[in-house]
Design a protein around this motif. Structure first.
Motif, PDB file in Angstrom:
ATOM      1  N   ILE A  69       0.860  -1.174   0.000  1.00 60.25           N
ATOM      2  CA  ILE A  69       0.000   0.000   0.000  1.00 60.25           C
ATOM      3  C   ILE A  69       0.893   1.219   0.000  1.00 60.25           C
ATOM      4  CG2 ILE A  69      -1.740   1.272   1.313  1.00 60.25           C
ATOM      5  CD1 ILE A  69      -2.597  -1.398   2.490  1.00 60.25           C
ATOM      6  N   GLY A  70       0.574   2.206  -0.860  1.00 63.20           N
ATOM      7  CA  GLY A  70       1.361   3.426  -0.901  1.00 63.20           C
ATOM      8  C   GLY A  70       2.726   3.205  -1.495  1.00 63.20           C
ATOM      9  N   SER A  71       2.868   2.255  -2.412  1.00 63.79           N
ATOM     10  CA  SER A  71       4.159   1.971  -3.005  1.00 63.79           C
ATOM     11  C   SER A  71       4.501   3.029  -4.034  1.00 63.79           C
ATOM     12  CB  SER A  71       4.137   0.579  -3.653  1.00 63.79           C
ATOM     13  OG  SER A  71       3.232   0.570  -4.726  1.00 63.79           O
ATOM     14  N   THR A  72       5.639   2.899  -4.681  1.00 67.44           N
ATOM     15  CA  THR A  72       6.089   3.894  -5.634  1.00 67.44           C
ATOM     16  C   THR A  72       5.113   4.019  -6.788  1.00 67.44           C
ATOM     17  OG1 THR A  72       7.381   2.192  -6.763  1.00 67.44           O
ATOM     18  CG2 THR A  72       8.475   3.447  -5.065  1.00 67.44           C
ATOM     19  N   ARG A  73       4.544   2.931  -7.226  1.00 66.18           N
ATOM     20  CA  ARG A  73       3.658   3.000  -8.373  1.00 66.18           C
ATOM     21  C   ARG A  73       2.372   3.728  -8.039  1.00 66.18           C
ATOM     22  NH1 ARG A  73       3.399  -2.348 -11.763  1.00 66.18           N
ATOM     23  NH2 ARG A  73       5.578  -1.761 -11.791  1.00 66.18           N
ATOM     24  N   SER A  74       1.795   3.422  -6.873  1.00 63.29           N
ATOM     25  CA  SER A  74       0.542   4.053  -6.506  1.00 63.29           C
ATOM     26  C   SER A  74       0.737   5.526  -6.216  1.00 63.29           C
ATOM     27  CB  SER A  74      -0.056   3.375  -5.273  1.00 63.29           C
ATOM     28  OG  SER A  74       0.807   3.524  -4.165  1.00 63.29           O
ATOM     29  N   LYS A  81      10.256   4.968  -1.601  1.00 66.27           N
ATOM     30  CA  LYS A  81      10.616   3.610  -1.212  1.00 66.27           C
ATOM     31  C   LYS A  81       9.824   3.234   0.015  1.00 66.27           C
ATOM     32  CE  LYS A  81      14.880   4.861  -0.756  1.00 66.27           C
ATOM     33  NZ  LYS A  81      14.779   6.230  -1.217  1.00 66.27           N
ATOM     34  N   SER A  82       9.748   1.938   0.272  1.00 73.95           N
ATOM     35  CA  SER A  82       9.026   1.477   1.467  1.00 73.95           C
ATOM     36  C   SER A  82       9.904   0.513   2.218  1.00 73.95           C
ATOM     37  CB  SER A  82       7.725   0.794   1.079  1.00 73.95           C
ATOM     38  OG  SER A  82       7.111   0.242   2.210  1.00 73.95           O
ATOM     39  N   LEU A  83       9.988   0.648   3.549  1.00 74.67           N
ATOM     40  CA  LEU A  83      10.807  -0.234   4.372  1.00 74.67           C
ATOM     41  C   LEU A  83      10.009  -1.301   5.070  1.00 74.67           C
ATOM     42  CD1 LEU A  83      13.355   2.135   6.074  1.00 74.67           C
ATOM     43  CD2 LEU A  83      13.726   0.479   4.306  1.00 74.67           C
ATOM     44  N   ALA A 355       6.423   5.933   4.558  1.00 73.73           N
ATOM     45  CA  ALA A 355       6.251   4.666   5.271  1.00 73.73           C
ATOM     46  C   ALA A 355       5.249   4.826   6.410  1.00 73.73           C
ATOM     47  CB  ALA A 355       7.596   4.196   5.835  1.00 73.73           C
ATOM     48  N   PRO A 356       4.635   3.721   6.823  1.00 76.52           N
ATOM     49  CA  PRO A 356       3.709   3.773   7.961  1.00 76.52           C
ATOM     50  C   PRO A 356       4.468   3.892   9.276  1.00 76.52           C
ATOM     51  CG  PRO A 356       3.940   1.524   7.203  1.00 76.52           C
ATOM     52  CD  PRO A 356       4.722   2.375   6.249  1.00 76.52           C
ATOM     53  N   ALA A 357       3.802   4.428  10.291  1.00 77.32           N
ATOM     54  CA  ALA A 357       4.422   4.558  11.615  1.00 77.32           C
ATOM     55  C   ALA A 357       3.336   4.494  12.662  1.00 77.32           C
ATOM     56  CB  ALA A 357       5.194   5.874  11.708  1.00 77.32           C
ATOM     57  N   ASN A 358       2.631   3.384  12.681  1.00 79.54           N
ATOM     58  CA  ASN A 358       1.520   3.227  13.623  1.00 79.54           C
ATOM     59  C   ASN A 358       1.843   2.247  14.740  1.00 79.54           C
ATOM     60  OD1 ASN A 358       1.511   1.099  11.693  1.00 79.54           O
ATOM     61  ND2 ASN A 358      -0.536   0.517  12.379  1.00 79.54           N
ATOM     62  N   THR A 359       3.006   1.599  14.679  1.00 82.06           N
ATOM     63  CA  THR A 359       3.411   0.649  15.708  1.00 82.06           C
ATOM     64  C   THR A 359       4.880   0.865  16.040  1.00 82.06           C
ATOM     65  OG1 THR A 359       4.089  -1.051  14.122  1.00 82.06           O
ATOM     66  CG2 THR A 359       1.772  -1.074  14.830  1.00 82.06           C
ATOM     67  N   LEU A 360       5.307   0.321  17.182  1.00 90.31           N
ATOM     68  CA  LEU A 360       6.715   0.394  17.545  1.00 90.31           C
ATOM     69  C   LEU A 360       7.587  -0.374  16.552  1.00 90.31           C
ATOM     70  CD1 LEU A 360       6.293  -0.119  21.383  1.00 90.31           C
ATOM     71  CD2 LEU A 360       6.903   2.016  20.223  1.00 90.31           C
ATOM     72  N   LYS A 361       7.046  -1.449  16.021  1.00 89.84           N
ATOM     73  CA  LYS A 361       7.795  -2.239  15.042  1.00 89.84           C
ATOM     74  C   LYS A 361       8.082  -1.423  13.784  1.00 89.84           C
ATOM     75  CE  LYS A 361       7.554  -6.480  12.311  1.00 89.84           C
ATOM     76  NZ  LYS A 361       6.737  -7.646  11.937  1.00 89.84           N
ATOM     77  N   SER A 362       7.095  -0.631  13.329  1.00 92.03           N
ATOM     78  CA  SER A 362       7.295   0.168  12.121  1.00 92.03           C
ATOM     79  C   SER A 362       8.370   1.233  12.348  1.00 92.03           C
ATOM     80  CB  SER A 362       5.982   0.825  11.695  1.00 92.03           C
ATOM     81  OG  SER A 362       5.496   1.710  12.691  1.00 92.03           O
ATOM     82  N   LEU A 363       8.488   1.755  13.569  1.00 91.63           N
ATOM     83  CA  LEU A 363       9.556   2.702  13.869  1.00 91.63           C
ATOM     84  C   LEU A 363      10.920   2.011  13.831  1.00 91.63           C
ATOM     85  CD1 LEU A 363       8.070   4.798  16.826  1.00 91.63           C
ATOM     86  CD2 LEU A 363       8.246   5.442  14.429  1.00 91.63           C
ATOM     87  N   THR A 364      10.978   0.788  14.356  1.00 96.89           N
ATOM     88  CA  THR A 364      12.232   0.033  14.354  1.00 96.89           C
ATOM     89  C   THR A 364      12.733  -0.207  12.936  1.00 96.89           C
ATOM     90  OG1 THR A 364      11.489  -1.089  16.374  1.00 96.89           O
ATOM     91  CG2 THR A 364      13.357  -2.050  15.212  1.00 96.89           C
ATOM     92  N   GLU A 365      11.819  -0.427  12.012  1.00 91.52           N
ATOM     93  CA  GLU A 365      12.200  -0.767  10.642  1.00 91.52           C
ATOM     94  C   GLU A 365      12.690   0.435   9.847  1.00 91.52           C
ATOM     95  OE1 GLU A 365       8.791  -2.861   9.148  1.00 91.52           O
ATOM     96  OE2 GLU A 365       9.421  -4.741  10.071  1.00 91.52           O
ATOM     97  N   LEU A 366      12.747   1.610  10.455  1.00 90.26           N
ATOM     98  CA  LEU A 366      13.374   2.756   9.810  1.00 90.26           C
ATOM     99  C   LEU A 366      14.889   2.677   9.892  1.00 90.26           C
ATOM    100  CD1 LEU A 366      11.171   5.657  11.180  1.00 90.26           C
ATOM    101  CD2 LEU A 366      11.164   4.767   8.861  1.00 90.26           C
ATOM    102  N   GLU A 367      15.404   1.878  10.809  1.00 90.36           N
ATOM    103  CA  GLU A 367      16.844   1.821  11.066  1.00 90.36           C
ATOM    104  C   GLU A 367      17.675   1.503   9.824  1.00 90.36           C
ATOM    105  OE1 GLU A 367      19.999  -1.169  12.946  1.00 90.36           O
ATOM    106  OE2 GLU A 367      18.018  -1.179  13.868  1.00 90.36           O
TER     107      GLU A 367
END
Length: 373
Positions: A69-74, A81-83, A355-367
């Protein structure tokens, strides 16, 4: 790779082209290993890479195609980019079986690759819970503490990766030759190049409007941790106007920091004028807080109540001043979300990571993304 949720930018593309030009195309085994290390920023990328490689290069059938969802094409922009592995589109009928849904409460029982382990710790469960679904005060406080620790962990890992990249040295030929003239030009004493430290500067702009009220608390604690741990970091709040809050958020005691913040951020919880807030930032703050190693992180749902055209102009001006722009949208992980609002559509062409940031996990994946800056 981008369509499948991999964080592949122009630099990775150039490196891949260099590998192919060097003759790796004729050696599939070496090409697979080189591409896997180049494109895999996290464990889920590593696990899915072989299937995608076999499908493209060897003509083998891949189990399923990942769609985001919300990828480069859309978003109609090749630079986005999406992480995070996001939920596949429900209308397509070809949902990926190896993705972890972003919202832990709505996750189906059958998960490919990673399932919920029996006896998983509370911290593991909390990392996948959407912030807006946290109603228990104890759970909210725990999430705040985890967010603060997350900033420290992220900074520690980024520092270790930076040190690993600096391993070894490069020879300064000009200074070596000059310093050995007295020896007849024989390079007896070698002069090494001096590494000039260029720390990443993280500038965070947090939307404190009413539509973001469910997420503001956790992000404030995350910002407090970032300012406490990152050597170079600045923070701003915006709603109908922009407020500089770094000094208040640098209080060691989080409670006192939030008390000072509540006094400074008058008007929070109302509407959102992102374009006017960015105009204020570009005019009065950008020259002081931005340099060539700056990453601007905007946390907002993108609902602009002001002039969307102004937002586009100010985003273009901001992109010329900094190295990268990251836009975190908590609502991006909601099922059925699409960037259709006029404000976010005007901003996306200038965003490097959406990128999404609705959970702690999504914040971690920004690293992994920040580690490449």
């Amino acid at each position: 790779m981008r369509d499948s949720g991999f964080a592949v930018g122009p630099r990775e593309g150039q490196d891949a082209a260099s590998l192919m030009a060097a003759g790796y195309v004729g050696k599939p085994g070496l090409l697979r290993s080189a591409f896997k290390h180049l494109f895999s920023a996290r464990k889920s990328d590593w696990d899915r890479f072989d299937g995608l490689f076999d499908a493209f290069w060897l003509g083998k059938r891949v189990r399923s195609r990942s769609r985001t969802i919300g990828s480069t094409r859309s978003a109609n922009s090749p630079s986005l980019k999406s992480l995070q592995d996001r939920k596949s589109e429900s209308a397509g009928g070809d949902a990926a079986t190896d993705q972890i849904p972003s919202d832990g409460n709505d996750a189906p029982e059958d998960r490919g690759g990673e399932g919920r382990m029996e006896g998983a710790s509370r911290a593991q469960n909390l990392s996948e819970v959407d912030f807006r679904k946290m109603a228990d005060p104890d759970q909210i406080e725990e999430a705040h503490e985890v967010a603060a620790r997350l900033a420290k962990t992220m900074r520690t890992r980024l520092t270790r990766r930076d040190l690993a990249r600096r391993h070894g040295y490069r020879l300064d030929l000009r200074r070596t030759i000059h310093s050995n003239i007295s020896h007849g030009g024989v390079p007896i004493s070698l002069v090494k190049r001096q590494h000039k430290p260029k720390p990443l500067r993280l500038v965070m702009l947090l939307d404190a409007s009413g539509s973001m009220s469910m997420y503001t608390g956790v992000f404030l604690r995350f910002i407090h941790g970032v300012l406490d741990e990152f050597r170079e970091a600045e923070a701003f709040l915006f709603h109908t106007r922009l407020a500089y809050v770094s000094d208040a958020m640098k209080e060691k005691d989080a409670g006192r920091a939030l008390d000072r913040l509540s006094i400074m951020a008058q008007g929070a919880g109302g509407g959102t004028k992102i374009g006017e807030s960015l105009q204020t930032f570009n005019r009065w703050h950008a020259a002081r807080v931005l340099h060539s190693r700056s990453c601007v992180m905007i946390v907002s749902d993108g609902y602009e109540t002001g002039d969307a055209a102004m937002l586009g102009r100010e985003m273009a001006a901001l992109a010329r001043r900094c190295r990268r722009i990251v836009w975190l949208n908590p609502m991006m992980a909601w099922e059925g979300y699409a960037p259709e609002a006029a404000g976010i559509k005007a901003a996306l062409p200038y965003v490097d990571l959406y990128a999404p940031a609705n959970t702690l996990k999504s914040l971690t994946e920004l690293e992994p993304y920040l580690a490449k800056l």
